[in-house]
Design a protein around this motif. Structure first.
Motif, PDB file in Angstrom:
ATOM      1  N   GLY A  60       0.791  -1.219   0.000  1.00 55.92           N
ATOM      2  CA  GLY A  60       0.000   0.000   0.000  1.00 55.92           C
ATOM      3  C   GLY A  60       0.825   1.271   0.000  1.00 55.92           C
ATOM      4  O   GLY A  60       0.282   2.369   0.006  1.00 55.92           O
ATOM      5  N   GLN A  61       2.111   1.139  -0.022  1.00 59.81           N
ATOM      6  CA  GLN A  61       3.015   2.293  -0.072  1.00 59.81           C
ATOM      7  C   GLN A  61       3.132   2.743  -1.535  1.00 59.81           C
ATOM      8  O   GLN A  61       3.016   1.933  -2.457  1.00 59.81           O
ATOM      9  CB  GLN A  61       4.374   1.839   0.461  1.00 59.81           C
ATOM     10  CG  GLN A  61       5.469   2.867   0.440  1.00 59.81           C
ATOM     11  CD  GLN A  61       6.800   2.272   0.916  1.00 59.81           C
ATOM     12  OE1 GLN A  61       7.061   1.077   0.739  1.00 59.81           O
ATOM     13  NE2 GLN A  61       7.620   3.094   1.517  1.00 59.81           N
ATOM     14  N   ALA A  62       3.379   4.020  -1.760  1.00 59.88           N
ATOM     15  CA  ALA A  62       3.581   4.524  -3.114  1.00 59.88           C
ATOM     16  C   ALA A  62       4.943   4.064  -3.633  1.00 59.88           C
ATOM     17  O   ALA A  62       5.929   4.069  -2.891  1.00 59.88           O
ATOM     18  CB  ALA A  62       3.492   6.047  -3.136  1.00 59.88           C
ATOM     19  N   PRO A  63       5.017   3.673  -4.898  1.00 58.74           N
ATOM     20  CA  PRO A  63       6.293   3.254  -5.466  1.00 58.74           C
ATOM     21  C   PRO A  63       7.411   4.287  -5.322  1.00 58.74           C
ATOM     22  O   PRO A  63       8.573   3.915  -5.178  1.00 58.74           O
ATOM     23  CB  PRO A  63       5.954   2.991  -6.935  1.00 58.74           C
ATOM     24  CG  PRO A  63       4.518   2.563  -6.891  1.00 58.74           C
ATOM     25  CD  PRO A  63       3.909   3.443  -5.827  1.00 58.74           C
ATOM     26  N   VAL A  64       7.075   5.572  -5.334  1.00 59.32           N
ATOM     27  CA  VAL A  64       8.131   6.581  -5.171  1.00 59.32           C
ATOM     28  C   VAL A  64       8.814   6.435  -3.812  1.00 59.32           C
ATOM     29  O   VAL A  64      10.020   6.670  -3.683  1.00 59.32           O
ATOM     30  CB  VAL A  64       7.593   8.020  -5.400  1.00 59.32           C
ATOM     31  CG1 VAL A  64       6.708   8.491  -4.261  1.00 59.32           C
ATOM     32  CG2 VAL A  64       8.743   8.997  -5.611  1.00 59.32           C
ATOM     33  N   GLU A  65       8.077   5.997  -2.814  1.00 56.13           N
ATOM     34  CA  GLU A  65       8.686   5.766  -1.492  1.00 56.13           C
ATOM     35  C   GLU A  65       9.575   4.531  -1.522  1.00 56.13           C
ATOM     36  O   GLU A  65      10.613   4.487  -0.853  1.00 56.13           O
ATOM     37  CB  GLU A  65       7.615   5.667  -0.408  1.00 56.13           C
ATOM     38  CG  GLU A  65       6.837   6.959  -0.213  1.00 56.13           C
ATOM     39  CD  GLU A  65       7.723   8.182   0.013  1.00 56.13           C
ATOM     40  OE1 GLU A  65       8.725   8.075   0.752  1.00 56.13           O
ATOM     41  OE2 GLU A  65       7.435   9.244  -0.563  1.00 56.13           O
ATOM     42  N   ALA A  66       9.186   3.528  -2.302  1.00 55.47           N
ATOM     43  CA  ALA A  66      10.039   2.347  -2.465  1.00 55.47           C
ATOM     44  C   ALA A  66      11.337   2.729  -3.181  1.00 55.47           C
ATOM     45  O   ALA A  66      12.412   2.220  -2.845  1.00 55.47           O
ATOM     46  CB  ALA A  66       9.291   1.256  -3.225  1.00 55.47           C
ATOM     47  N   LEU A  67      11.256   3.646  -4.159  1.00 57.13           N
ATOM     48  CA  LEU A  67      12.475   4.147  -4.804  1.00 57.13           C
ATOM     49  C   LEU A  67      13.381   4.820  -3.775  1.00 57.13           C
ATOM     50  O   LEU A  67      14.598   4.633  -3.785  1.00 57.13           O
ATOM     51  CB  LEU A  67      12.150   5.135  -5.927  1.00 57.13           C
ATOM     52  CG  LEU A  67      11.556   4.582  -7.205  1.00 57.13           C
ATOM     53  CD1 LEU A  67      11.285   5.709  -8.192  1.00 57.13           C
ATOM     54  CD2 LEU A  67      12.455   3.516  -7.832  1.00 57.13           C
ATOM     55  N   ARG A  68      12.779   5.589  -2.901  1.00 55.39           N
ATOM     56  CA  ARG A  68      13.534   6.288  -1.853  1.00 55.39           C
ATOM     57  C   ARG A  68      14.271   5.285  -0.953  1.00 55.39           C
ATOM     58  O   ARG A  68      15.342   5.587  -0.433  1.00 55.39           O
ATOM     59  CB  ARG A  68      12.566   7.148  -1.034  1.00 55.39           C
ATOM     60  CG  ARG A  68      13.193   8.232  -0.218  1.00 55.39           C
ATOM     61  CD  ARG A  68      12.156   9.133   0.431  1.00 55.39           C
ATOM     62  NE  ARG A  68      11.205   9.724  -0.482  1.00 55.39           N
ATOM     63  CZ  ARG A  68      11.476  10.690  -1.369  1.00 55.39           C
ATOM     64  NH1 ARG A  68      12.670  11.174  -1.458  1.00 55.39           N
ATOM     65  NH2 ARG A  68      10.532  11.170  -2.146  1.00 55.39           N
ATOM     66  N   GLU A  69      13.706   4.084  -0.802  1.00 56.58           N
ATOM     67  CA  GLU A  69      14.315   3.023   0.010  1.00 56.58           C
ATOM     68  C   GLU A  69      15.328   2.199  -0.790  1.00 56.58           C
ATOM     69  O   GLU A  69      15.892   1.243  -0.267  1.00 56.58           O
ATOM     70  CB  GLU A  69      13.223   2.092   0.548  1.00 56.58           C
ATOM     71  CG  GLU A  69      12.267   2.762   1.503  1.00 56.58           C
ATOM     72  CD  GLU A  69      11.052   1.905   1.825  1.00 56.58           C
ATOM     73  OE1 GLU A  69      10.920   0.782   1.267  1.00 56.58           O
ATOM     74  OE2 GLU A  69      10.227   2.359   2.630  1.00 56.58           O
ATOM     75  N   GLY A  70      15.503   2.537  -2.075  1.00 55.10           N
ATOM     76  CA  GLY A  70      16.466   1.816  -2.898  1.00 55.10           C
ATOM     77  C   GLY A  70      15.924   0.572  -3.571  1.00 55.10           C
ATOM     78  O   GLY A  70      16.677  -0.236  -4.111  1.00 55.10           O
ATOM     79  N   ARG A  71      14.624   0.415  -3.604  1.00 55.27           N
ATOM     80  CA  ARG A  71      13.989  -0.779  -4.171  1.00 55.27           C
ATOM     81  C   ARG A  71      13.674  -0.572  -5.656  1.00 55.27           C
ATOM     82  O   ARG A  71      12.578  -0.827  -6.131  1.00 55.27           O
ATOM     83  CB  ARG A  71      12.742  -1.108  -3.364  1.00 55.27           C
ATOM     84  CG  ARG A  71      13.067  -1.427  -1.914  1.00 55.27           C
ATOM     85  CD  ARG A  71      11.860  -1.409  -1.007  1.00 55.27           C
ATOM     86  NE  ARG A  71      10.891  -2.425  -1.390  1.00 55.27           N
ATOM     87  CZ  ARG A  71       9.669  -2.495  -0.864  1.00 55.27           C
ATOM     88  NH1 ARG A  71       9.285  -1.642   0.070  1.00 55.27           N
ATOM     89  NH2 ARG A  71       8.840  -3.436  -1.247  1.00 55.27           N
ATOM     90  N   VAL A  72      14.663  -0.132  -6.400  1.00 59.59           N
ATOM     91  CA  VAL A  72      14.477   0.253  -7.796  1.00 59.59           C
ATOM     92  C   VAL A  72      13.977  -0.909  -8.645  1.00 59.59           C
ATOM     93  O   VAL A  72      13.002  -0.762  -9.401  1.00 59.59           O
ATOM     94  CB  VAL A  72      15.781   0.837  -8.379  1.00 59.59           C
ATOM     95  CG1 VAL A  72      15.629   1.159  -9.855  1.00 59.59           C
ATOM     96  CG2 VAL A  72      16.204   2.084  -7.599  1.00 59.59           C
TER      97      VAL A  72
END
Length: 149
Positions: A125-137
């Motif tokens: 349920g998190q936005a993908p942009v936040e996953a990018l911020r975590e390095g989960r490219v």
């Protein structure tokens, strides 16, 4: 990307995004007596071009080059002109993966940003942009490939 034991994969790909917002959506809202959605409601916190230049410490030519090279998301607003979503940056630099999501979205800044900004089941349920911020490219790119059509 998170897999669920009861899912086959095709049923967890997420909502499909069209290449752009439905044409005339704000007009339909106005005719229905509703207020048009503001760009901030749809896209989150936004920089105007002058704000982006100041916040990122770059000149207009750099922003234009990044936009032309599809390195950053720059949206066109009827009232505000060109606007830049703030969440794609961290420490004055664009998050890794943003340009790749733009490529997957065939260069459509609107489609790319809606994918990046909306909560997605693959990220709990998190936005993908936040996953990018975590390095989960890589996870974000896999989800984008399955979601954006």
């Amino acid at each position: 990307m998170k897999k669920y034991p009861w899912a086959t994969g095709s049923d967890i790909q997420g909502e499909r995004l069209s290449k752009s917002l439905p044409p005339g959506e704000n007009m339909r809202r106005m005719l229905a007596g509703k207020k048009p959605l503001s760009p901030e409601k749809v896209f989150g916190k936004l920089y105007s071009l002058p704000e982006a230049i100041q916040a990122l410490g770059v000149d207009l030519a750099t922003i234009e080059r990044w936009r032309e090279d599809r390195q950053i998301v720059v949206l066109d607003s009827e009232k505000r002109g060109l606007i830049v979503p703030v969440a794609q940056f961290e420490g004055g630099k664009v998050l890794p993966g943003v340009a790749d999501v733009l490529r997957i979205a065939s260069g459509s800044a609107t489609t790319a940003w809606l994918f990046l900004k909306r909560p997605h089941h693959a990220f709990d349920g998190q936005a993908p942009v936040e996953a990018l911020r975590e390095g989960r490219v890589q996870e974000v790119l896999e989800a984008a490939s399955l979601t954006i059509r």
